[in-house]
Design an enzyme around this catalytic site. Structure first.
Site, PDB file in Angstrom:
ATOM      1  N   TRP A 265       0.835  -1.210   0.000  1.00 40.23           N
ATOM      2  CA  TRP A 265       0.000   0.000   0.000  1.00 40.23           C
ATOM      3  C   TRP A 265       0.866   1.256   0.000  1.00 40.23           C
ATOM      4  O   TRP A 265       0.541   2.261  -0.595  1.00 40.23           O
ATOM      5  CB  TRP A 265      -0.917  -0.014   1.223  1.00 40.23           C
ATOM      6  CG  TRP A 265      -1.754   1.232   1.386  1.00 40.23           C
ATOM      7  CD1 TRP A 265      -3.003   1.437   0.885  1.00 40.23           C
ATOM      8  CD2 TRP A 265      -1.401   2.420   2.097  1.00 40.23           C
ATOM      9  NE1 TRP A 265      -3.454   2.699   1.236  1.00 40.23           N
ATOM     10  CE2 TRP A 265      -2.495   3.323   1.978  1.00 40.23           C
ATOM     11  CE3 TRP A 265      -0.281   2.841   2.813  1.00 40.23           C
ATOM     12  CZ2 TRP A 265      -2.487   4.591   2.563  1.00 40.23           C
ATOM     13  CZ3 TRP A 265      -0.270   4.103   3.390  1.00 40.23           C
ATOM     14  CH2 TRP A 265      -1.380   4.969   3.258  1.00 40.23           C
ATOM     15  N   HIS A 266       2.020   1.141   0.701  1.00 36.27           N
ATOM     16  CA  HIS A 266       2.880   2.307   0.829  1.00 36.27           C
ATOM     17  C   HIS A 266       3.543   2.701  -0.485  1.00 36.27           C
ATOM     18  O   HIS A 266       3.906   3.852  -0.667  1.00 36.27           O
ATOM     19  CB  HIS A 266       3.961   2.082   1.886  1.00 36.27           C
ATOM     20  CG  HIS A 266       3.458   2.285   3.274  1.00 36.27           C
ATOM     21  ND1 HIS A 266       2.763   1.307   3.945  1.00 36.27           N
ATOM     22  CD2 HIS A 266       3.532   3.351   4.104  1.00 36.27           C
ATOM     23  CE1 HIS A 266       2.439   1.775   5.146  1.00 36.27           C
ATOM     24  NE2 HIS A 266       2.885   3.009   5.271  1.00 36.27           N
ATOM     25  N   GLY A 267       3.726   1.750  -1.340  1.00 32.46           N
ATOM     26  CA  GLY A 267       4.372   2.120  -2.595  1.00 32.46           C
ATOM     27  C   GLY A 267       4.578   0.944  -3.502  1.00 32.46           C
ATOM     28  O   GLY A 267       4.646  -0.207  -3.048  1.00 32.46           O
TER      29      GLY A 267
ATOM     30  N   TYR B 280       4.586  10.951   2.635  1.00 37.29           N
ATOM     31  CA  TYR B 280       3.400  10.133   2.441  1.00 37.29           C
ATOM     32  C   TYR B 280       2.517  10.622   1.299  1.00 37.29           C
ATOM     33  O   TYR B 280       1.534   9.956   0.967  1.00 37.29           O
ATOM     34  CB  TYR B 280       2.606  10.019   3.746  1.00 37.29           C
ATOM     35  CG  TYR B 280       2.962   8.768   4.513  1.00 37.29           C
ATOM     36  CD1 TYR B 280       4.171   8.654   5.183  1.00 37.29           C
ATOM     37  CD2 TYR B 280       2.119   7.672   4.533  1.00 37.29           C
ATOM     38  CE1 TYR B 280       4.516   7.491   5.863  1.00 37.29           C
ATOM     39  CE2 TYR B 280       2.449   6.512   5.221  1.00 37.29           C
ATOM     40  CZ  TYR B 280       3.651   6.430   5.883  1.00 37.29           C
ATOM     41  OH  TYR B 280       3.992   5.275   6.552  1.00 37.29           O
TER      42      TYR B 280
ATOM     43  N   PHE C 160       2.244   8.145  -1.453  1.00 44.60           N
ATOM     44  CA  PHE C 160       1.451   6.930  -1.321  1.00 44.60           C
ATOM     45  C   PHE C 160       0.008   7.203  -1.738  1.00 44.60           C
ATOM     46  O   PHE C 160      -0.775   6.330  -1.837  1.00 44.60           O
ATOM     47  CB  PHE C 160       1.498   6.419   0.126  1.00 44.60           C
ATOM     48  CG  PHE C 160       2.910   6.345   0.667  1.00 44.60           C
ATOM     49  CD1 PHE C 160       3.174   6.676   1.961  1.00 44.60           C
ATOM     50  CD2 PHE C 160       3.957   5.962  -0.153  1.00 44.60           C
ATOM     51  CE1 PHE C 160       4.475   6.618   2.447  1.00 44.60           C
ATOM     52  CE2 PHE C 160       5.266   5.910   0.327  1.00 44.60           C
ATOM     53  CZ  PHE C 160       5.515   6.249   1.637  1.00 44.60           C
TER      54      PHE C 160
END
Lengths: 386, 541
Positions: free
Chosen positions: B377-379, B538, B541
């Site tokens: 999800w973060h990247g 963030y 993301f």
């Protein structure tokens, strides 16, 4: 009524306490460069150094005393208008770089240039007409007004990337149908206010010692300059900033060779330089433009001449120390001060002086007025007439 | 618009005044929030408006359907009209470049209308499930295309080329729309909660769209739950001066963490991670430590700014960070770090997978899968997947060893407790730093190189001998120590808003302390903000 009084008292108390807090905070965590400036309005419509002023500059790295003599120059006391016999005069026009901010006089470019010239068998006197904050327009106005009094043999005009913005803001000259014309205006920014404030001992004390005052003044000046030039200045390392407000020396964070976002010199800037050259010739003085490069890091610099057209910067009388700066640059020593206003250190001034002195005396260009130095005999014989 | 930009401050100042002038008309306030939020989002790139519009439209209708009712045609038409109007406005902003947004929005609107019409013809529980699937496919599809297409394509090609097979794939450059990971999760949770009968849908498109697009938390969270935030859009907001003051203070504190701490640590981190293989142990150690505080300052700073802004408008957003670096175990860390994401993953991934109800092996599987997807999800990069897998592994490991159970049974007040909890904290801090190294490194190889240097420096003692001489160590301490001091006070006083507590305290001494705290923050912002503004981490993301 009692409430209003209480609120007012509280507000004043909090404000005073807040200012004291900021002062202590800055001294502990972010010492500011204390750089008072003592300038007055001249009769020729631009600023000049206050004659007789003596003041100290202090940063986290260095401190320096600025003495202004009775002629309004940063130079030896007892300097006269009359040129000493057997001496050539080199007259400097520039801003705080040529004035030698953040260094004592002996370590300034002016003094070091004199030393270097004398080492090259040139008996010269350096006349420093530089004033902090000047652009080319103000230098030209000063040259026109005071230059003839000093009978210069050589005129050095400083060029730095701040000049185009300063010239636009000053609005002393314009280009009309390809010709430079004076607007007839004066440019004495905040002069009256400064004059009134300088008369107050409390103000002088604060301006010469308070870190909070120095920081807030710097931010205000930069914001006003931003608004006047209509552009966003980039932050300068060593000078804290917030919300995109920067200090008055523009520095790029991009690598020098990659930075092309500064607008090039305008027709006005080029016309000002041409006019200065013409005035110098009329005074029978040689004319040179000296580049003050911009600092990006201890080993990276960019030339102010990048803003000039190629043909212009290729001229023999356009002198830049950048090659020498890059050669001598080292991560362990400073050519520019980093925690003040980014002026040249004594080492930086020495490099600049050596470069300019050697170009003044060793240049293959036929020497005219400065008939001294190693090649003077050969050149003097072929000196053209003006 | 970044929160720490003059343009945003000007926008918010105007918005704030207009908003509270309309205090008696909360529905009009919602409309203002919607327009203001779409303006805020469109400022980044007007093309993004179509995507958030689509997610909003689909989940608004799907929410109605997932509750069991047939979405009233009138309401669906109204929602479609809003969506197409948004597309038209986005197109007209810059017609020459964006004319395609108009036919796209019309086409997408027609598609949604067609699909929703067909789902509506279904009956029974299948219909409810179909609405849920519609929402899942739309939101995960948006994520898949805009966030992961390039990553999966490149990984696919690389995998085949390692087997000696060359595959040609179309090279399409897809811009990652800012905030997409946040608002898609937010709209998904709305539909899922309705499907689970944990909440009722709203039939007011404006309220729902304002909830989705709410600008304080649109770009980087917290990922709000509809059952918590949507009711706040459906009731009047009361003006309270204290609420505005505490919100402003929270905003300033977040700004301090971002501009003074995170942005000033960024150059140290960049220097260490520029070429990990050749960095020395001291620089690498400081670089990893600095990144831990950079990402914390950046992300928790943004969250605090979001919460502060929302509070000034009468909304209360959820807490997203609760002193995560005080954690002693991985599960405690995930109860303190990015709480909105970790609870989302728990409620919508871990528990549906079975949670810890299916025996030990299934629990570990579920933990790993949840954390792997959490990392992803973060990247769209293998380093994030590895980071997620690392956290999944240590979560599982701690569970196997029952460390949480044994540790928290020991009284912290005793000497044994202090020693054990202290040791646990040290170990968890080390593990956190290892995890962050994967998160920050440009590649898995770089990450392992950095970790190797870091470990070698610790084991050999080299780092302890040289770190004191490093200029970056001094800079790190300068920026981080005030934060550590404040956090110790926050932990001690069990309050995260100690400055507000002091300023609003009846005790003059406490108020004096609060004033000094505030002056310190303001002075730091004025005079210690980083030289060059850094993007919010963030936002990627």
């Amino acid at each position: 009524m009692k409430n209003i009084f209480k609120i007012s008292l509280l507000s004043i108390g909090l404000t005073v306490y807040g200012l004291i807090f900021i002062e202590v905070f800055l001294r502990l965590f972010a010492p500011q460069a204390i750089m008072p400036r003592h300038v007055v309005g001249s009769e020729y419509g631009v600023r000049m150094n206050e004659p007789g002023a003596i003041y100290r500059q202090k940063t986290a790295e260095t401190s320096a005393i600025i003495h202004i003599n009775s002629l309004g120059l940063r130079g030896p006391q007892g300097q006269n208008l009359e040129k000493p016999n057997g001496t050539k005069r080199i007259v400097l026009f520039g801003d705080s770089y040529f004035m030698g901010y953040e260094t004592d006089y002996a370590d300034s470019f002016a003094a070091r240039l004199g030393n270097e010239m004398r080492q090259r068998q040139c008996e010269v006197e350096i006349v420093n007409l530089a004033v902090s904050g000047f652009g080319t327009a103000e230098m030209l106005r000063t040259l026109e007004a005071r230059g003839p009094d000093f009978a210069p043999d050589v005129v050095l005009f400083q060029w730095h990337h701040t000049d185009p913005a300063d010239n636009k803001r000053a609005d002393l000259y314009r280009v009309k149908d390809g010709t430079l014309v004076s607007t007839g205006k004066n440019y004495l920014p905040a002069n009256d206010m400064r004059k009134r404030l300088q008369q107050q001992p409390a103000y002088r004390l604060i301006s010469e010692h308070s870190h909070a005052y120095a920081a807030l003044r710097e931010k205000t000046a930069t914001t006003i300059k931003n608004l006047m030039t209509g552009g966003a200045l980039v932050k300068r390392p060593g000078q804290v900033a917030s919300f995109g407000v920067a200090s008055d020396k523009m520095v790029s964070s991009a690598a020098p060779q990659d930075r092309d976002d500064r607008p090039p010199a305008t027709a006005l800037d080029l016309a000002l330089l041409d006019a200065a050259e013409q005035r110098s010739f009329e005074m029978e003085a040689d004319f040179y433009v000296v580049d003050i490069p911009s600092w990006h890091s201890r080993t990276q610099f960019s030339s102010g001449f990048r803003l000039l057209p190629d043909q212009r910067r290729a001229r023999e009388n356009y002198l830049s120390p950048i090659a020498r700066f890059r050669k001598e640059a080292d991560a362990t020593r400073k050519i520019y001060w980093e925690k003040g206003h980014m002026h040249l250190t004594p080492f930086g001034n020495q490099l600049l002086a050596e470069e300019i002195a050697s170009k003044l005396t060793d240049s293959p260009q036929e020497r005219t007025q400065l008939a001294c130095g190693p090649k003077s005999d050969a050149l003097a014989a072929n000196a053209p007439t003006r | 618009m970044l929160f720490n930009s003059p343009i945003f401050l000007a926008f918010f100042a105007v918005f704030f005044v207009v908003y509270w002038q309309m205090a008696k008309h909360w529905r009009a306030q919602n409309l203002l929030i919607l327009f203001g939020s779409w303006f805020f989002y469109g400022w980044w790139d007007e093309r993004f408006l179509i995507l958030i519009g689509l997610s909003t439209l689909v989940d608004f209708i799907s929410g109605l359907g997932a509750s069991g009712q047939r979405p009233p045609r009138k309401i669906v038409h109204k929602a479609l009209l809003w969506f197409c109007s948004l597309g038209a406005v986005a197109a007209f902003i810059s017609w020459q470049e964006n004319w395609f947004l108009l036919p796209t929005s019309l086409g997408l609107g027609a598609l949604v209308y067609f699909i929703s019409g067909n789902i509506d013809r279904l009956s029974g529980p299948v219909r409810r499930k179909a609405w849920l699937v519609f929402s899942l496919v739309t939101n995960l599809g948006l994520l898949g295309v805009f966030k992961y297409f390039g990553f999966f394509t490149a990984s696919f090609v690389e995998a085949f080329s390692s087997l000696g097979l060359q595959i040609n794939t179309p090279m399409i450059h897809i811009i990652l729309p800012v905030g997409i990971s946040f608002y898609t999760f937010q709209t998904l949770s709305y539909t899922i909660d309705i499907y689970r009968k944990e909440m009722q849908p709203t039939d007011r498109f404006i309220d729902f769209a304002a909830y989705v697009a709410f600008f304080p938390q649109l770009i980087a969270g917290p990922i709000e739950r509809a059952r918590r935030l949507l009711p706040q859009f459906q009731a009047p907001r009361q003006w309270q001066w204290r609420m505005v003051q505490s919100g402003a203070l929270l905003f300033l504190w977040g700004l301090y963490k971002k501009m003074v701490i995170a942005d000033n640590l960024a150059p140290i981190v960049d220097a260490a991670f520029a070429n990990p293989a050749s960095a020395d142990a001291a620089l690498m150690t400081i670089g990893i430590l600095a990144f831990a505080f950079q990402i914390y300052g950046d992300f928790s700073g943004y969250s605090d700014m979001a919460r502060g802004l929302a509070r000034m408008l009468g909304f209360e957003l959820m807490l997203n960070f609760r002193l995560p670096y005080f954690s002693r175990t991985p599960s405690e860390f995930w109860r303190r770090w990015h709480i909105s994401l970790s609870t989302w993953l728990r409620d919508y991934l871990y528990i549906p997978l079975g949670g810890n109800k299916g025996g030990a092996l299934l629990t570990y599987r579920n933990l790993m899968l949840t954390m792997l997807l959490g990392g992803l999800w973060h990247g769209a990069a293998w380093t994030f997947v590895f980071w997620g897998a690392f956290h999944g592994a240590i979560l599982a490991l701690y569970r196997v060893a029952k460390i949480d159970k044994h540790l928290f049974a020991v009284n912290l007040a005793s000497a044994k407790g202090i020693a054990l909890h202290g040791l646990a904290w040290l170990v968890m801090t080390y593990l956190t730093l290892i995890g962050w190294t994967f998160f920050r490194a440009e590649s898995i190889t770089d990450a392992f190189a950095a970790i190797s240097i870091f470990n070698h420096g610790l084991v050999s003692g080299e780092v302890f001998m040289t770190i004191g001489t490093l200029e970056q160590a001094g800079q790190f301490a300068f920026y981080v120590l005030p934060l550590v001091f404040v956090q110790i006070l926050q932990a001690n006083r069990q309050s995260l808003e100690i400055i507000w507590d002091d300023l609003s305290s009846p005790s003059p001494i406490a108020r004096f302390v609060g004033v000094n705290f505030l002056l310190f923050i303001l002075s730091s912002l004025l005079f210690l903000s980083a030289q060059s503004g850094q993007a919010f981490i963030y936002f990627d993301f």
